[in-house]
Design a protein around this motif. Structure first.
Motif, PDB file in Angstrom:
ATOM      1  N   SER A 388       0.866  -1.187   0.000  1.00  0.00           N
ATOM      2  CA  SER A 388       0.000   0.000   0.000  1.00  0.00           C
ATOM      3  C   SER A 388       0.896   1.229   0.000  1.00  0.00           C
ATOM      4  O   SER A 388       2.014   1.185   0.522  1.00  0.00           O
ATOM      5  N   LEU A 389       0.394   2.306  -0.613  1.00  0.00           N
ATOM      6  CA  LEU A 389       1.222   3.508  -0.782  1.00  0.00           C
ATOM      7  C   LEU A 389       0.647   4.668   0.023  1.00  0.00           C
ATOM      8  O   LEU A 389      -0.575   4.849   0.083  1.00  0.00           O
ATOM      9  N   PRO A 391       0.709   8.792   0.359  1.00  0.00           N
ATOM     10  CA  PRO A 391      -0.612   8.960   0.965  1.00  0.00           C
ATOM     11  C   PRO A 391      -1.754   8.361   0.139  1.00  0.00           C
ATOM     12  O   PRO A 391      -2.891   8.368   0.590  1.00  0.00           O
ATOM     13  N   HIS A 392      -1.433   7.808  -1.020  1.00  0.00           N
ATOM     14  CA  HIS A 392      -2.477   7.398  -1.957  1.00  0.00           C
ATOM     15  C   HIS A 392      -3.497   6.422  -1.371  1.00  0.00           C
ATOM     16  O   HIS A 392      -4.703   6.590  -1.537  1.00  0.00           O
ATOM     17  N   ASP A 393      -3.017   5.386  -0.639  1.00  0.00           N
ATOM     18  CA  ASP A 393      -3.927   4.320  -0.190  1.00  0.00           C
ATOM     19  C   ASP A 393      -4.409   4.489   1.245  1.00  0.00           C
ATOM     20  O   ASP A 393      -5.070   3.588   1.789  1.00  0.00           O
ATOM     21  N   GLY A 394      -4.065   5.573   1.881  1.00  0.00           N
ATOM     22  CA  GLY A 394      -4.538   5.768   3.260  1.00  0.00           C
ATOM     23  C   GLY A 394      -3.713   6.821   3.954  1.00  0.00           C
ATOM     24  O   GLY A 394      -2.508   6.930   3.701  1.00  0.00           O
ATOM     25  N   GLU A 395      -4.377   7.566   4.835  1.00  0.00           N
ATOM     26  CA  GLU A 395      -3.689   8.647   5.556  1.00  0.00           C
ATOM     27  C   GLU A 395      -3.312   8.211   6.966  1.00  0.00           C
ATOM     28  O   GLU A 395      -2.624   8.926   7.670  1.00  0.00           O
ATOM     29  N   THR A 396      -3.814   7.027   7.387  1.00  0.00           N
ATOM     30  CA  THR A 396      -3.488   6.593   8.754  1.00  0.00           C
ATOM     31  C   THR A 396      -2.700   5.283   8.697  1.00  0.00           C
ATOM     32  O   THR A 396      -2.777   4.537   7.712  1.00  0.00           O
ATOM     33  N   ILE A 397      -1.994   5.036   9.793  1.00  0.00           N
ATOM     34  CA  ILE A 397      -1.201   3.801   9.881  1.00  0.00           C
ATOM     35  C   ILE A 397      -2.114   2.588   9.733  1.00  0.00           C
ATOM     36  O   ILE A 397      -1.828   1.657   8.983  1.00  0.00           O
ATOM     37  N   GLU A 398      -3.240   2.634  10.455  1.00  0.00           N
ATOM     38  CA  GLU A 398      -4.155   1.490  10.474  1.00  0.00           C
ATOM     39  C   GLU A 398      -4.615   1.149   9.059  1.00  0.00           C
ATOM     40  O   GLU A 398      -4.588  -0.011   8.642  1.00  0.00           O
ATOM     41  N   LEU A 399      -4.989   2.202   8.316  1.00  0.00           N
ATOM     42  CA  LEU A 399      -5.526   1.964   6.981  1.00  0.00           C
ATOM     43  C   LEU A 399      -4.432   1.444   6.038  1.00  0.00           C
ATOM     44  O   LEU A 399      -4.652   0.501   5.252  1.00  0.00           O
ATOM     45  N   LEU A 400      -3.247   2.032   6.159  1.00  0.00           N
ATOM     46  CA  LEU A 400      -2.142   1.593   5.285  1.00  0.00           C
ATOM     47  C   LEU A 400      -1.811   0.130   5.525  1.00  0.00           C
ATOM     48  O   LEU A 400      -1.594  -0.652   4.590  1.00  0.00           O
ATOM     49  N   MET A 401      -1.783  -0.245   6.816  1.00  0.00           N
ATOM     50  CA  MET A 401      -1.447  -1.626   7.169  1.00  0.00           C
ATOM     51  C   MET A 401      -2.558  -2.566   6.676  1.00  0.00           C
ATOM     52  O   MET A 401      -2.280  -3.632   6.137  1.00  0.00           O
ATOM     53  N   ALA A 404      -2.355  -2.923   2.905  1.00  0.00           N
ATOM     54  CA  ALA A 404      -1.219  -3.749   2.472  1.00  0.00           C
ATOM     55  C   ALA A 404      -1.528  -5.221   2.749  1.00  0.00           C
ATOM     56  O   ALA A 404      -1.201  -6.109   1.960  1.00  0.00           O
ATOM     57  N   ASP A 405      -2.172  -5.485   3.885  1.00  0.00           N
ATOM     58  CA  ASP A 405      -2.543  -6.845   4.264  1.00  0.00           C
ATOM     59  C   ASP A 405      -3.552  -7.419   3.244  1.00  0.00           C
ATOM     60  O   ASP A 405      -3.422  -8.571   2.803  1.00  0.00           O
ATOM     61  N   THR A 406      -4.516  -6.598   2.890  1.00  0.00           N
ATOM     62  CA  THR A 406      -5.508  -7.030   1.900  1.00  0.00           C
ATOM     63  C   THR A 406      -4.823  -7.363   0.573  1.00  0.00           C
ATOM     64  O   THR A 406      -5.110  -8.394  -0.056  1.00  0.00           O
ATOM     65  N   ALA A 407      -3.895  -6.505   0.161  1.00  0.00           N
ATOM     66  CA  ALA A 407      -3.181  -6.747  -1.100  1.00  0.00           C
ATOM     67  C   ALA A 407      -2.377  -8.043  -1.009  1.00  0.00           C
ATOM     68  O   ALA A 407      -2.261  -8.796  -1.981  1.00  0.00           O
ATOM     69  N   MET A 408      -1.848  -8.310   0.201  1.00  0.00           N
ATOM     70  CA  MET A 408      -1.061  -9.541   0.380  1.00  0.00           C
ATOM     71  C   MET A 408      -1.969 -10.777   0.232  1.00  0.00           C
ATOM     72  O   MET A 408      -1.593 -11.756  -0.407  1.00  0.00           O
ATOM     73  N   TYR A 419       3.712 -10.241  -6.114  1.00  0.00           N
ATOM     74  CA  TYR A 419       3.325  -9.076  -5.313  1.00  0.00           C
ATOM     75  C   TYR A 419       2.174  -8.343  -5.970  1.00  0.00           C
ATOM     76  O   TYR A 419       1.992  -8.409  -7.180  1.00  0.00           O
ATOM     77  N   GLN A 420       1.393  -7.686  -5.131  1.00  0.00           N
ATOM     78  CA  GLN A 420       0.215  -6.967  -5.608  1.00  0.00           C
ATOM     79  C   GLN A 420       0.154  -5.606  -4.935  1.00  0.00           C
ATOM     80  O   GLN A 420       0.379  -5.507  -3.726  1.00  0.00           O
ATOM     81  N   PHE A 421      -0.163  -4.576  -5.723  1.00  0.00           N
ATOM     82  CA  PHE A 421      -0.448  -3.274  -5.131  1.00  0.00           C
ATOM     83  C   PHE A 421      -1.906  -3.251  -4.710  1.00  0.00           C
ATOM     84  O   PHE A 421      -2.762  -3.859  -5.369  1.00  0.00           O
ATOM     85  N   PHE A 422      -2.190  -2.543  -3.616  1.00  0.00           N
ATOM     86  CA  PHE A 422      -3.571  -2.474  -3.141  1.00  0.00           C
ATOM     87  C   PHE A 422      -4.464  -1.789  -4.182  1.00  0.00           C
ATOM     88  O   PHE A 422      -4.079  -0.792  -4.792  1.00  0.00           O
ATOM     89  N   ARG A 423      -5.652  -2.337  -4.380  1.00  0.00           N
ATOM     90  CA  ARG A 423      -6.675  -1.681  -5.195  1.00  0.00           C
ATOM     91  C   ARG A 423      -7.980  -1.751  -4.407  1.00  0.00           C
ATOM     92  O   ARG A 423      -8.218  -2.733  -3.690  1.00  0.00           O
ATOM     93  N   ALA A 424      -8.785  -0.700  -4.563  1.00  0.00           N
ATOM     94  CA  ALA A 424      -9.996  -0.588  -3.734  1.00  0.00           C
ATOM     95  C   ALA A 424     -10.873  -1.836  -3.856  1.00  0.00           C
ATOM     96  O   ALA A 424     -11.455  -2.292  -2.875  1.00  0.00           O
ATOM     97  N   GLU A 425     -10.924  -2.423  -5.055  1.00  0.00           N
ATOM     98  CA  GLU A 425     -11.836  -3.564  -5.237  1.00  0.00           C
ATOM     99  C   GLU A 425     -11.369  -4.834  -4.521  1.00  0.00           C
ATOM    100  O   GLU A 425     -12.059  -5.843  -4.501  1.00  0.00           O
ATOM    101  N   MET A 426     -10.172  -4.774  -3.904  1.00  0.00           N
ATOM    102  CA  MET A 426      -9.695  -5.970  -3.181  1.00  0.00           C
ATOM    103  C   MET A 426     -10.337  -6.097  -1.801  1.00  0.00           C
ATOM    104  O   MET A 426     -10.198  -7.122  -1.148  1.00  0.00           O
ATOM    105  N   LYS A 427     -11.008  -5.024  -1.363  1.00  0.00           N
ATOM    106  CA  LYS A 427     -11.440  -4.986   0.041  1.00  0.00           C
ATOM    107  C   LYS A 427     -12.301  -6.170   0.459  1.00  0.00           C
ATOM    108  O   LYS A 427     -12.199  -6.667   1.568  1.00  0.00           O
TER     109      LYS A 427
END
Ligand code: C2E
Length: 689
Positions: A388-389, A391-401, A404-408, A419-427
């Motif tokens: 996860s990137l 500020p693009h994928d989140g402004e807080t530590i919790e969201l970034l983590m 990144a976990d979701t992308a993993m 490897y995968q970059f986070f995308r909103a549709e992965m949620k």
């Protein structure tokens, strides 16, 4: 003699005349404790008892031992030599007074005693002695204190230092006397810190804090410094008293404790707590420098399988080596953290964090996929990485983590080792995984599993010689979940052992049914997971299932993937031999996708290699795949092993493989996996002779 609070001082009265004693005692008893001696020897005896008098009033003229002799004796004995003595004498001559004082008396009173004078003299002497004792005590403390003490004058020039100061700073007293304490400064304490210190001293007369000084030999050390001001009665500064101790050891302990709190004991990498603190700072810094940050979640594929089947020691050894390789794959300024288990996180910053993290992810995929040697065991593992990137994928530590976990998880779902970059549709994916885990636990009890069978045919005549047993899961909400998705999860949550046993039992009992219906020549091929391979008493269990269903060893083929067999080839060889001893046939599945070592392949007592369908798929168009198929067939034949080509879908593929002498074929061209009840129909059909 230092005043003990609440305890009256003791005075010894020495006189042979009771009236004199009476006068003295009457005058003094209100303020002091009194002891009485009526002659010299008694006086000496009382003077050296443990309850020693603070003052002796000594009559000069006494029968037997006179006051002068008593005085001499007192001064000659160590225990009594410092007790102040006032002579009380009827002889008021100057000569006599001088003689008494020469002998060491502290004062001289003449009889008859004037009570107020007596009281004043006694008070003065006792006060003076008390002050002397206090000074002696202070000097002792100064000389023997473990803390360095430095006294400076009102201009902050050093007046006096104690032995601990000399020990601690390395300077002799003569080297510092008259100098400013700045001679000790290291340059590490900033002017602002000094300003704050002096502000406090001037305002409150006191300062305490940690500063860094330099030893005479050049070493810099931290010290806990206390400075207090001594003022004159008028309020002006007389002295500054500084006391300090070297706190290097304490600092080192603090540092050690901080390190332990912030690091993972196994790999010595920073831990989750450290990540939280550091990521917060990184985010601030990145914003200021207009850069970006990448949070990379790294999870080892099937680590649980390795840990459970080869033991924690091997698991730990692998994690240590993984930590090492991760550190080697990044810049020193990047942060590598172990979150726990087989989860690692890397944080890096860059003008273009997406580009930088993709580059690092590539390096990690290569580095972590190389073989490991742990406790003498050859191992392989691969990572799945989610990025996860900020500020693009989140402004807080919790969201970034979380992202990144979701992308993993997504990286795992699309086949691991990528490897995968986070995308909103992965949620939605993380929820799916949790639902999958939860549902798997109850699927066996709820009877949601069933089996399909896929025929395997002899290449030269299309005779069905075997049926591969394929597990199916029909979930009431999720629908039919493909085994590629749920089997790795079942392995990770430790369910595969029970599940595998259910497959073996069900398939063997099914084969017995078919046998009784007259289908004598087909065997069944059951997939065995790596965890089953390490199950205690696997061979006995297989033998017992065969016996229970009146089957021979040769009626069953067990398929083990190439990567499972190569996880620990020595153990695989041992178990394979034991299975061969009860007649069971053995095949290596997905051949070509793992990393077989030819030397091990030769030692495995296998009858078949299954050529992975990914090679068969493009056999006509991709010269590499064609070359792999041909080479595998040639290699297997050289070792006396048959080849089963998987995923044969077209006549062209079949012809090619036939031409290359693949022994057995399996694929949609012949039949798709089918339910048990369809098998007899298929076996009776004219195609499957
Ligand atoms: N595209 C294509 N596919 C074909 C063709 N012919 C067969 N297949 C598919 O290829 C897979 C063959 O199984 P596998 O390589 O052992 O791969 C299996 C095996 O590794 C695992 N698996 C299935 N059942 C079990 C089981 O009971 N135990 C264990 N441990 N693993 C199992 O799940 C994997 C996937 O199984 P399935 O989804 O059933 O997928 C099956 C089968 O449906 C073809 O012509 N074209």
């Amino acid at each position: 003699m230092v005043d003990e609070p609440g305890k009256k001082l003791l005075i010894l009265l020495v006189d042979d005349v009771p009236e004199n004693i009476h006068v003295l005692a009457a005058a003094l008893k209100a303020d002091y404790r009194i002891k009485i001696a009526v002659n010299g020897p008694a006086a000496l005896d009382l003077a050296q008892r443990s309850d020693r008098p603070e003052l002796i009033l000594l009559d000069v003229m006494m029968p037997g031992m006179n006051g002068i002799e008593v005085m001499r004796e007192l001064r000659s004995r160590p225990a009594t030599k410092d007790i102040p003595v006032i002579f009380v004498s009827a002889d008021s001559s100057e000569q006599s007074q001088v003689a008494g004082l020469d002998l060491g008396a502290d004062d001289y009173l003449t009889k008859p005693v004037v009570v107020p004078v007596l009281m004043a003299r006694v008070r003065n002497i006792l006060q003076r002695k008390c002050a002397e004792a206090q000074l002696r005590l202070a000097a002792h403390v100064f000389d023997h204190s473990g803390e360095a003490i430095m006294i400076t004058d009102r201009n902050n020039r050093i007046l006096q230092v104690n032995p601990a100061f000399i020990r601690l700073t390395g300077y002799a007293a003569s080297e510092v006397r008259g100098k400013s304490p700045s001679i000790l400064a290291s340059g590490k304490t900033t002017p602002d810190e000094y300003r704050a210190m002096w502000h406090s001293i001037n305002e409150t007369g006191f300062w305490q804090g940690e500063i860094w000084d330099r030893h005479k030999d050049g070493c810099v050390y931290p010290k806990l410094l206390t400075i207090s001001v001594v003022r004159s009665v008028s309020g002006s500064v007389d002295y500054y008293i500084a006391s300090f101790a070297d706190i290097s050891a304490q600092k080192a302990t603090e540092e050690k404790i901080r390190h332990i709190a912030h690091h993972d004991p196994l790999t010595d990498l920073p831990n989750r707590l450290y990540l939280q603190i550091s990521l917060k700072q990184t985010m601030l810094l990145v914003r200021r420098k207009e850069e970006e940050a990448a949070v990379m979640f790294i999870d080892l594929d099937r680590f649980k399988v390795i840990n459970d089947s080869l033991g924690h020691q091997v698991g730990d050894g692998l994690l240590i080596e993984v930590a090492h390789r991760l550190k080697e794959s990044v810049r020193d300024s990047d942060l590598v953290v172990r979150l726990g288990g087989d989860e690692f996180v890397i944080v890096l910053t860059d003008k273009n964090a997406a580009h930088a993290s993709a580059h690092v992810a590539d390096k990690i995929l290569t580095a972590l996929s190389k073989p490991y040697l742990v406790n003498g065991i050859n191992l392989r593992t691969t990572p799945s990485i989610g990025i996860s990137l900020y500020p693009h994928d989140g402004e807080t530590i919790e969201l970034l983590m979380k992202n990144a976990d979701t992308a993993m998880y997504h990286a795992k779902a699309v086949g691991r080792n990528n490897y995968q970059f986070f995308r909103a549709e992965m949620k939605h994916l993380t929820n799916d995984r949790l639902l999958l885990e939860h549902s798997l636990h109850e699927a066996l009890e709820k009877g949601q599993f069933y089996l399909h069978y896929q025929p395997q045919v002899k290449s030269e005549n299309d005779h069905v010689i075997g049926l591969e047993v394929l597990l199916r899961w029909g979930h009431p909400v999720l629908g039919n979940v493909p085994p590629d998705q749920f089997i790795p999860v079942a392995e990770e949550i430790g369910l595969i052992g029970r599940l595998g046993e259910w497959v073996l039992n069900t398939a063997c009992s099914q084969l017995r049914d078919w046998r009784s219906q007259g289908f004598k020549d087909v065997r069944i091929a059951v997939n065995l997971s790596v965890q089953q391979l390490r199950q205690a008493h696997l061979v006995e269990r297989v033998a017992s299932v065969l016996r229970a269903n009146e089957l021979a060893g040769g009626d069953l083929e067990l398929e083990i993937t190439e990567s499972a067999a190569m996880l620990n080839p020595e153990v695989a060889i041992e178990i394979f031999n034991a299975l061969r001893n009860i007649g069971v046939e053995l095949a290596i599945d997905d051949f070509g996708t793992g990393y077989s070592s030819l030397s091990y392949l030769k030692l495995l007592p296998i009858q078949r290699l299954k050529l992975d369908r990914t090679f068969v798929k493009d056999i006509e168009t991709d010269p590499n795949d064609a070359a792999i198929c041909s080479a595998t067939i040639a290699l297997a034949h050289a070792l006396g092993i048959e080849v089963v080509a998987e995923g044969v879908e077209t006549e062209a593929q079949r012809d090619y493989l036939l031409h290359r002498e693949a022994d057995i074929m399996q694929g949609f061209l012949f039949a798709k996996p089918m339910p048990a009840e369809a098998v007899p129909v298929f076996l009776n059909s004219p195609r499957a002779v």
